[in-house]
Scaffold this motif. Structure first.
Motif, PDB file in Angstrom:
ATOM      1  N   ARG A  63      48.638  24.251 -16.965  1.00 23.59           N
ATOM      2  CA  ARG A  63      49.377  23.531 -18.000  1.00 23.59           C
ATOM      3  C   ARG A  63      48.483  23.009 -19.126  1.00 23.59           C
ATOM      4  O   ARG A  63      48.949  22.787 -20.236  1.00 23.59           O
ATOM      5  CB  ARG A  63      50.155  22.371 -17.388  1.00 23.59           C
ATOM      6  N   LYS A  64      47.194  22.809 -18.857  1.00 23.00           N
ATOM      7  CA  LYS A  64      46.300  22.300 -19.902  1.00 23.00           C
ATOM      8  C   LYS A  64      45.958  23.380 -20.920  1.00 23.00           C
ATOM      9  O   LYS A  64      45.793  23.096 -22.101  1.00 23.00           O
ATOM     10  CB  LYS A  64      45.016  21.743 -19.270  1.00 23.00           C
ATOM     11  N   THR A  65      45.846  24.641 -20.457  1.00 15.01           N
ATOM     12  CA  THR A  65      45.440  25.732 -21.348  1.00 15.01           C
ATOM     13  C   THR A  65      46.556  26.745 -21.606  1.00 15.01           C
ATOM     14  O   THR A  65      46.393  27.622 -22.453  1.00 15.01           O
ATOM     15  CB  THR A  65      44.244  26.488 -20.744  1.00 15.01           C
ATOM     16  N   ASN A  66      47.677  26.636 -20.873  1.00 14.20           N
ATOM     17  CA  ASN A  66      48.772  27.613 -20.919  1.00 14.20           C
ATOM     18  C   ASN A  66      48.297  29.031 -20.604  1.00 14.20           C
ATOM     19  O   ASN A  66      48.854  30.007 -21.080  1.00 14.20           O
ATOM     20  CB  ASN A  66      49.508  27.581 -22.262  1.00 14.20           C
ATOM     21  N   GLU A  67      47.281  29.121 -19.790  1.00 16.95           N
ATOM     22  CA  GLU A  67      46.685  30.399 -19.409  1.00 16.95           C
ATOM     23  C   GLU A  67      47.107  30.763 -17.981  1.00 16.95           C
ATOM     24  O   GLU A  67      47.184  29.886 -17.118  1.00 16.95           O
ATOM     25  CB  GLU A  67      45.161  30.223 -19.459  1.00 16.95           C
ATOM     26  N   VAL A  68      47.383  32.053 -17.755  1.00 20.71           N
ATOM     27  CA  VAL A  68      47.670  32.514 -16.393  1.00 20.71           C
ATOM     28  C   VAL A  68      46.344  32.516 -15.639  1.00 20.71           C
ATOM     29  O   VAL A  68      45.408  33.221 -16.020  1.00 20.71           O
ATOM     30  CB  VAL A  68      48.311  33.921 -16.384  1.00 20.71           C
ATOM     31  N   VAL A  69      46.261  31.706 -14.584  1.00 18.20           N
ATOM     32  CA  VAL A  69      45.011  31.575 -13.834  1.00 18.20           C
ATOM     33  C   VAL A  69      45.066  32.283 -12.481  1.00 18.20           C
ATOM     34  O   VAL A  69      44.042  32.448 -11.829  1.00 18.20           O
ATOM     35  CB  VAL A  69      44.608  30.094 -13.645  1.00 18.20           C
ATOM     36  N   ALA A  70      46.282  32.694 -12.074  1.00 12.31           N
ATOM     37  CA  ALA A  70      46.413  33.399 -10.795  1.00 12.31           C
ATOM     38  C   ALA A  70      47.752  34.125 -10.741  1.00 12.31           C
ATOM     39  O   ALA A  70      48.695  33.769 -11.456  1.00 12.31           O
ATOM     40  CB  ALA A  70      46.300  32.423  -9.624  1.00 12.31           C
ATOM     41  N   MET A  71      47.817  35.129  -9.882  1.00 18.63           N
ATOM     42  CA  MET A  71      49.061  35.834  -9.561  1.00 18.63           C
ATOM     43  C   MET A  71      49.196  35.804  -8.046  1.00 18.63           C
ATOM     44  O   MET A  71      48.217  35.982  -7.326  1.00 18.63           O
ATOM     45  CB  MET A  71      49.016  37.289 -10.019  1.00 18.63           C
ATOM     46  N   ILE A  72      50.411  35.581  -7.593  1.00 18.43           N
ATOM     47  CA  ILE A  72      50.698  35.617  -6.164  1.00 18.43           C
ATOM     48  C   ILE A  72      51.648  36.782  -5.932  1.00 18.43           C
ATOM     49  O   ILE A  72      52.663  36.898  -6.622  1.00 18.43           O
ATOM     50  CB  ILE A  72      51.357  34.311  -5.683  1.00 18.43           C
ATOM     51  N   THR A  73      51.312  37.649  -4.995  1.00 14.08           N
ATOM     52  CA  THR A  73      52.213  38.743  -4.621  1.00 14.08           C
ATOM     53  C   THR A  73      52.583  38.563  -3.157  1.00 14.08           C
ATOM     54  O   THR A  73      51.743  38.176  -2.339  1.00 14.08           O
ATOM     55  CB  THR A  73      51.568  40.121  -4.845  1.00 14.08           C
ATOM     56  N   TYR A  74      53.855  38.844  -2.847  1.00 12.93           N
ATOM     57  CA  TYR A  74      54.393  38.565  -1.521  1.00 12.93           C
ATOM     58  C   TYR A  74      54.660  39.847  -0.740  1.00 12.93           C
ATOM     59  O   TYR A  74      55.112  40.831  -1.306  1.00 12.93           O
ATOM     60  CB  TYR A  74      55.710  37.789  -1.643  1.00 12.93           C
ATOM     61  N   ASP A  75      54.381  39.801   0.541  1.00 13.75           N
ATOM     62  CA  ASP A  75      54.775  40.846   1.479  1.00 13.75           C
ATOM     63  C   ASP A  75      55.741  40.176   2.452  1.00 13.75           C
ATOM     64  O   ASP A  75      55.332  39.670   3.497  1.00 13.75           O
ATOM     65  CB  ASP A  75      53.563  41.412   2.207  1.00 13.75           C
ATOM     66  N   THR A  76      56.998  40.154   2.069  1.00 11.85           N
ATOM     67  CA  THR A  76      58.005  39.389   2.795  1.00 11.85           C
ATOM     68  C   THR A  76      58.132  39.807   4.247  1.00 11.85           C
ATOM     69  O   THR A  76      58.282  38.978   5.134  1.00 11.85           O
ATOM     70  CB  THR A  76      59.367  39.512   2.088  1.00 11.85           C
ATOM     71  N   TRP A  77      58.070  41.091   4.523  1.00  9.69           N
ATOM     72  CA  TRP A  77      58.299  41.569   5.888  1.00  9.69           C
ATOM     73  C   TRP A  77      57.176  41.180   6.835  1.00  9.69           C
ATOM     74  O   TRP A  77      57.375  41.060   8.033  1.00  9.69           O
ATOM     75  CB  TRP A  77      58.505  43.077   5.898  1.00  9.69           C
ATOM     76  N   LYS A  78      55.973  40.975   6.307  1.00 20.39           N
ATOM     77  CA  LYS A  78      54.842  40.601   7.154  1.00 20.39           C
ATOM     78  C   LYS A  78      54.505  39.118   7.050  1.00 20.39           C
ATOM     79  O   LYS A  78      53.526  38.673   7.635  1.00 20.39           O
ATOM     80  CB  LYS A  78      53.609  41.422   6.768  1.00 20.39           C
ATOM     81  N   SER A  79      55.281  38.362   6.288  1.00 25.08           N
ATOM     82  CA  SER A  79      55.004  36.938   6.059  1.00 25.08           C
ATOM     83  C   SER A  79      53.567  36.723   5.587  1.00 25.08           C
ATOM     84  O   SER A  79      52.845  35.874   6.108  1.00 25.08           O
ATOM     85  CB  SER A  79      55.268  36.112   7.315  1.00 25.08           C
ATOM     86  N   LYS A  80      53.194  37.495   4.592  1.00 23.31           N
ATOM     87  CA  LYS A  80      51.868  37.357   3.995  1.00 23.31           C
ATOM     88  C   LYS A  80      52.005  37.330   2.484  1.00 23.31           C
ATOM     89  O   LYS A  80      52.987  37.810   1.930  1.00 23.31           O
ATOM     90  CB  LYS A  80      50.967  38.536   4.376  1.00 23.31           C
ATOM     91  N   ALA A  81      51.016  36.784   1.824  1.00 17.89           N
ATOM     92  CA  ALA A  81      50.949  36.790   0.371  1.00 17.89           C
ATOM     93  C   ALA A  81      49.477  36.862  -0.032  1.00 17.89           C
ATOM     94  O   ALA A  81      48.599  36.462   0.731  1.00 17.89           O
ATOM     95  CB  ALA A  81      51.592  35.537  -0.203  1.00 17.89           C
ATOM     96  N   VAL A  82      49.232  37.384  -1.222  1.00 16.26           N
ATOM     97  CA  VAL A  82      47.875  37.446  -1.750  1.00 16.26           C
ATOM     98  C   VAL A  82      47.831  36.638  -3.040  1.00 16.26           C
ATOM     99  O   VAL A  82      48.660  36.831  -3.934  1.00 16.26           O
ATOM    100  CB  VAL A  82      47.430  38.898  -2.017  1.00 16.26           C
TER     101      VAL A  82
END
Length: 166
Positions: A63-82
């Motif tokens: 919110r301070k820089t309005n910059e994307v600092v990370a992406m989260i991707t989900y693997d719903t079937w395995k209950s994992k995310a990166v």
């Protein structure tokens, strides 16, 4: 440096209050009809913006820089995310028990966060001071909770109708 944070959450809204040594240090607030969230922990402020059907990914915006600092991707079937940081580092969010009441965020090298929860509160132990990772671990858990609720709501009428036919 080891960090210990406890939290309370409102089961209905999914909002979190984060505490260190009994003093509120942060919060995660979800939108009413969306799974986007505002978060704050100490001096860090992030916005989590979901994208795709079933929220298949999330942009994390500083919110301070309005910059994307990370992406989260989900693997719903395995209950994992990166969690992929702007720096190129990647961390895995993973449930460690059947009921999803314990989970971890880790790079499997030198940074590891362990979470444990019950219905309305929980605690985490972290060997990193990275506020983004700490908040992301809670945010991802709530995304999976919301998906489970939607899934149950979709199948409940089918189950009810099947039971009534007998």
């Amino acid at each position: 440096m080891s960090k210990f944070i406890s939290w309370k959450n409102n089961w209905l809204s999914g909002n979190f209050q984060l505490f260190a040594d009994g003093v509120q240090k942060g919060a995660i607030t979800f939108g009413t009809w969306k799974s986007d969230a505002e978060s704050m922990l100490e001096d860090k402020n992030y916005f989590f913006s979901n994208e795709g059907f079933w929220q298949s990914s999330t942009k994390v915006i500083d919110r301070k820089t309005n910059e994307v600092v990370a992406m989260i991707t989900y693997d719903t079937w395995k209950s994992k995310a990166v969690i992929s940081l702007k720096s190129g580092e990647q961390y895995e969010w993973k449930s460690t028990n059947l009921w999803r009441s314990q989970w971890t965020v880790s790079n499997y090298k030198d940074e590891h966060i362990m979470y444990s929860a019950n219905s309305s509160s929980g605690a985490l132990s972290s060997d990193t001071d990275n506020e983004l990772l700490i908040i992301a671990g809670l945010f991802i858990k709530q995304i999976y909770n919301k998906q489970a609720i939607v899934l149950i709501a979709c199948f409940m009428p089918i189950i009810t109708m099947t039971a009534l036919r007998r």
